[in-house]
Design a protein around this motif. Structure first.
Motif, PDB file in Angstrom:
ATOM      1  N   SER A  24       0.820  -1.024  -0.144  1.00  0.00           N
ATOM      2  CA  SER A  24      -0.272  -0.180  -0.409  1.00  0.00           C
ATOM      3  C   SER A  24       0.687   1.497  -0.007  1.00  0.00           C
ATOM      4  N   PHE A  25       0.441   2.606  -0.891  1.00  0.00           N
ATOM      5  CA  PHE A  25       1.542   4.115  -1.080  1.00  0.00           C
ATOM      6  C   PHE A  25       0.265   4.252  -2.216  1.00  0.00           C
ATOM      7  N   ILE A  26       0.714   5.956  -1.505  1.00  0.00           N
ATOM      8  CA  ILE A  26       0.308   6.677  -2.376  1.00  0.00           C
ATOM      9  C   ILE A  26       1.426   7.599  -3.447  1.00  0.00           C
ATOM     10  N   VAL A  27       0.983   7.560  -4.288  1.00  0.00           N
ATOM     11  CA  VAL A  27       2.268   8.476  -4.917  1.00  0.00           C
ATOM     12  C   VAL A  27       0.994   9.555  -5.776  1.00  0.00           C
ATOM     13  N   ARG A  28       2.155  10.661  -5.138  1.00  0.00           N
ATOM     14  CA  ARG A  28       1.216  12.860  -4.903  1.00  0.00           C
ATOM     15  C   ARG A  28       1.852  13.093  -6.567  1.00  0.00           C
ATOM     16  N   LYS A  29       1.045  13.778  -7.349  1.00  0.00           N
ATOM     17  CA  LYS A  29       1.385  14.686  -8.433  1.00  0.00           C
ATOM     18  C   LYS A  29       3.038  15.511  -8.480  1.00  0.00           C
ATOM     19  N   ASN A  30       3.437  15.033  -8.767  1.00  0.00           N
ATOM     20  CA  ASN A  30       5.419  15.732  -8.613  1.00  0.00           C
ATOM     21  C   ASN A  30       5.684  15.145  -8.062  1.00  0.00           C
ATOM     22  N   THR A  31       5.893  14.685  -7.682  1.00  0.00           N
ATOM     23  CA  THR A  31       7.033  13.643  -6.846  1.00  0.00           C
ATOM     24  C   THR A  31       7.481  12.215  -6.473  1.00  0.00           C
ATOM     25  N   CYS A  32       8.487  12.082  -6.275  1.00  0.00           N
ATOM     26  CA  CYS A  32       9.139  10.573  -6.191  1.00  0.00           C
ATOM     27  C   CYS A  32       8.857  10.243  -5.103  1.00  0.00           C
ATOM     28  N   LEU A  33       8.529   8.320  -5.889  1.00  0.00           N
ATOM     29  CA  LEU A  33       8.221   7.598  -4.551  1.00  0.00           C
ATOM     30  C   LEU A  33       8.926   6.668  -4.960  1.00  0.00           C
ATOM     31  N   SER A  34      10.134   6.492  -4.041  1.00  0.00           N
ATOM     32  CA  SER A  34      11.211   4.768  -4.030  1.00  0.00           C
ATOM     33  C   SER A  34      10.956   4.152  -3.519  1.00  0.00           C
ATOM     34  N   ILE A  35      10.794   3.372  -4.397  1.00  0.00           N
ATOM     35  CA  ILE A  35      10.967   1.987  -3.253  1.00  0.00           C
ATOM     36  C   ILE A  35      12.469   0.959  -3.907  1.00  0.00           C
ATOM     37  N   VAL A  36      12.559   1.047  -2.085  1.00  0.00           N
ATOM     38  CA  VAL A  36      13.996  -0.171  -2.219  1.00  0.00           C
ATOM     39  C   VAL A  36      14.054  -0.843  -1.580  1.00  0.00           C
ATOM     40  N   GLY A  37      14.777  -2.060  -1.383  1.00  0.00           N
ATOM     41  CA  GLY A  37      14.679  -3.243  -0.909  1.00  0.00           C
ATOM     42  C   GLY A  37      15.859  -3.988  -1.642  1.00  0.00           C
ATOM     43  N   GLU A  38      16.328  -5.346  -1.093  1.00  0.00           N
ATOM     44  CA  GLU A  38      17.010  -6.708  -1.974  1.00  0.00           C
ATOM     45  C   GLU A  38      15.989  -6.907  -3.098  1.00  0.00           C
ATOM     46  N   SER A  39      17.096  -7.750  -4.008  1.00  0.00           N
ATOM     47  CA  SER A  39      16.986  -8.598  -5.064  1.00  0.00           C
ATOM     48  C   SER A  39      15.559  -9.469  -4.489  1.00  0.00           C
ATOM     49  N   GLY A  40      14.225  -9.799  -4.686  1.00  0.00           N
ATOM     50  CA  GLY A  40      13.487 -10.528  -4.218  1.00  0.00           C
ATOM     51  C   GLY A  40      12.684 -10.105  -3.698  1.00  0.00           C
ATOM     52  N   SER A  41      12.499  -8.538  -3.470  1.00  0.00           N
ATOM     53  CA  SER A  41      11.964  -8.591  -1.861  1.00  0.00           C
ATOM     54  C   SER A  41       9.978  -7.871  -2.432  1.00  0.00           C
ATOM     55  N   GLY A  42      10.036  -7.655  -3.726  1.00  0.00           N
ATOM     56  CA  GLY A  42       9.059  -7.792  -4.584  1.00  0.00           C
ATOM     57  C   GLY A  42       8.526  -6.066  -5.111  1.00  0.00           C
ATOM     58  N   LYS A  43       9.185  -5.572  -5.051  1.00  0.00           N
ATOM     59  CA  LYS A  43       9.749  -3.730  -5.804  1.00  0.00           C
ATOM     60  C   LYS A  43       9.285  -3.751  -6.623  1.00  0.00           C
ATOM     61  N   SER A  44       9.992  -5.133  -7.826  1.00  0.00           N
ATOM     62  CA  SER A  44       9.887  -4.733  -9.349  1.00  0.00           C
ATOM     63  C   SER A  44       8.085  -5.546  -9.339  1.00  0.00           C
ATOM     64  N   MET A  45       7.423  -6.691  -8.453  1.00  0.00           N
ATOM     65  CA  MET A  45       6.966  -7.395  -9.258  1.00  0.00           C
ATOM     66  C   MET A  45       5.450  -6.394  -8.385  1.00  0.00           C
ATOM     67  N   THR A  46       5.820  -5.963  -7.578  1.00  0.00           N
ATOM     68  CA  THR A  46       4.415  -4.677  -6.989  1.00  0.00           C
ATOM     69  C   THR A  46       4.244  -3.860  -8.201  1.00  0.00           C
ATOM     70  N   THR A  47       5.140  -2.996  -8.960  1.00  0.00           N
ATOM     71  CA  THR A  47       4.828  -1.859  -9.787  1.00  0.00           C
ATOM     72  C   THR A  47       4.238  -2.832 -11.601  1.00  0.00           C
ATOM     73  N   LYS A  48       4.651  -4.387 -11.748  1.00  0.00           N
ATOM     74  CA  LYS A  48       4.722  -4.569 -12.523  1.00  0.00           C
ATOM     75  C   LYS A  48       2.850  -4.804 -12.623  1.00  0.00           C
ATOM     76  N   ALA A  49       2.117  -5.849 -11.347  1.00  0.00           N
ATOM     77  CA  ALA A  49       0.920  -6.224 -11.381  1.00  0.00           C
ATOM     78  C   ALA A  49      -0.180  -4.367 -10.882  1.00  0.00           C
ATOM     79  N   ILE A  50       0.261  -3.646 -11.480  1.00  0.00           N
ATOM     80  CA  ILE A  50       0.664  -2.379 -11.444  1.00  0.00           C
ATOM     81  C   ILE A  50      -0.302  -2.405 -13.058  1.00  0.00           C
ATOM     82  N   LEU A  51       0.707  -3.254 -13.708  1.00  0.00           N
ATOM     83  CA  LEU A  51      -0.001  -2.491 -14.824  1.00  0.00           C
ATOM     84  C   LEU A  51      -0.110  -3.700 -16.176  1.00  0.00           C
ATOM     85  N   GLY A  52      -0.564  -4.559 -15.516  1.00  0.00           N
ATOM     86  CA  GLY A  52      -0.883  -6.075 -15.682  1.00  0.00           C
ATOM     87  C   GLY A  52       0.277  -6.638 -16.487  1.00  0.00           C
ATOM     88  N   LEU A  53       1.305  -7.100 -16.323  1.00  0.00           N
ATOM     89  CA  LEU A  53       2.898  -6.604 -16.722  1.00  0.00           C
ATOM     90  C   LEU A  53       3.089  -8.524 -16.460  1.00  0.00           C
TER      91      LEU A  53
END
Length: 275
Positions: A24-53
């Motif tokens: 769960s998180f929010i992205v505000r207009k004209n801001t940067c949300l950074s997702i950090v964590g080691e490989s396999g932490s789910g960072k990329s998977m979370t964003t791919k889920a947003i776009l159906g990838l």
């Protein structure tokens, strides 16, 4: 607020493995949300889920509201209209993102014609301008090259150039500076900053590099083993991290930085002694 995720879960029904546990998180207009964590932490998977990838056998639940519309469960035909034009993703491995059978210029022009509705001539001009903004030498020649003729770092900068030219509402950048040297990393980060200032584009910036994160992020989400362990403003997290894993990441960066500085100082001393 331009994007809001609530309890997004990704699981693999074949193995009953939960890959992302309620992000769960929010992205505000004209801001940067950074997702950090080691490989396999789910960072990329979370964003791919947003776009159906994600892979088709994975099950996605929760909500990802973009301008009031839930992207989770949206038909692929509707998602395609949003991907690229409204939300761009810069993948981690640029080499596999380009079709090896076509030149970089052909693929850039095709993308701009399809998503921006401009002519091929206008698209070619935009492609050259975009590569030039990324400080790529001789962009007129680069657009004639095939992907295998360019380095991974150069291909990554071409991907960033495409995303910037699209001027989307949100750019999701998955480790965009990994293949770049420190000088080029700094230039790319500055370009992202300029992009935000000029267009108001929001960023979701996935990175292992806390130095880059600290210079760019407004908010930070820390992930470990598919779980969100800490979330807040960048200032708060860097100055007063609450979770042990976040403290570990920040302490490790400080330790590496200090070691590098000492090594450089020793190198300078050795040079003087050698002289």
């Amino acid at each position: 607020m331009i994007l809001e995720l609530k309890n997004v879960v990704v699981n693999d029904p074949r193995s009953n493995e939960v890959i992302v546990h309620g992000s769960s998180f929010i992205v505000r207009k004209n801001t940067c949300l950074s997702i950090v964590g080691e490989s396999g932490s789910g960072k990329s998977m979370t964003t791919k889920a947003i776009l159906g990838l994600t892979n088709p056998w994975l099950k996605i639940s929760g909500t990802a509201k973009y301008k009031g519309k839930n992207l989770i469960g949206l038909k692929q035909s509707e998602l395609r209209k949003i991907r690229g034009k409204n939300i761009c993703m810069i993948p981690q491995y640029a080499m596999t993102s380009f079709d090896p059978l076509y030149t970089i210029g052909y693929q850039m022009i095709e993308t701009f014609v399809e998503n921006l509705g401009i002519s091929k001539e206008e698209s070619k001009k935009l492609a050259i301008e975009s590569l030039d903004k990324m400080l790529i030498n001789n962009p007129e020649e680069v657009i004639k090259k095939y992907p295998h003729q360019l380095s991974g770092g150069m291909l990554q900068r071409c991907m960033i150039a495409i995303a910037i030219a699209m001027k989307p509402d949100i750019i999701i950048a998955d480790e965009p500076t990994t293949a770049l040297d420190s000088i080029n990393q700094r230039e790319v980060v500055e370009e992202f900053k300029r992009l935000r200032d000029v267009t108001g584009t929001s960023l979701i910036f996935i990175s292992h590099d806390l130095g880059v994160v600290q210079s760019l992020a407004d908010d930070i989400l820390v992930m470990k083993n598919g779980e969100c362990v800490e979330y807040g403003t960048a200032k708060k997290i860097f100055e007063n991290p609450q979770h042990e894993y976040t403290k570990y990441l920040i302490d490790t960066r400080v330790s590496l930085t200090e070691s590098f500085i000492k090594a450089m100082e020793k190198g300078d001393t050795d040079d003087v002694c050698a002289g």
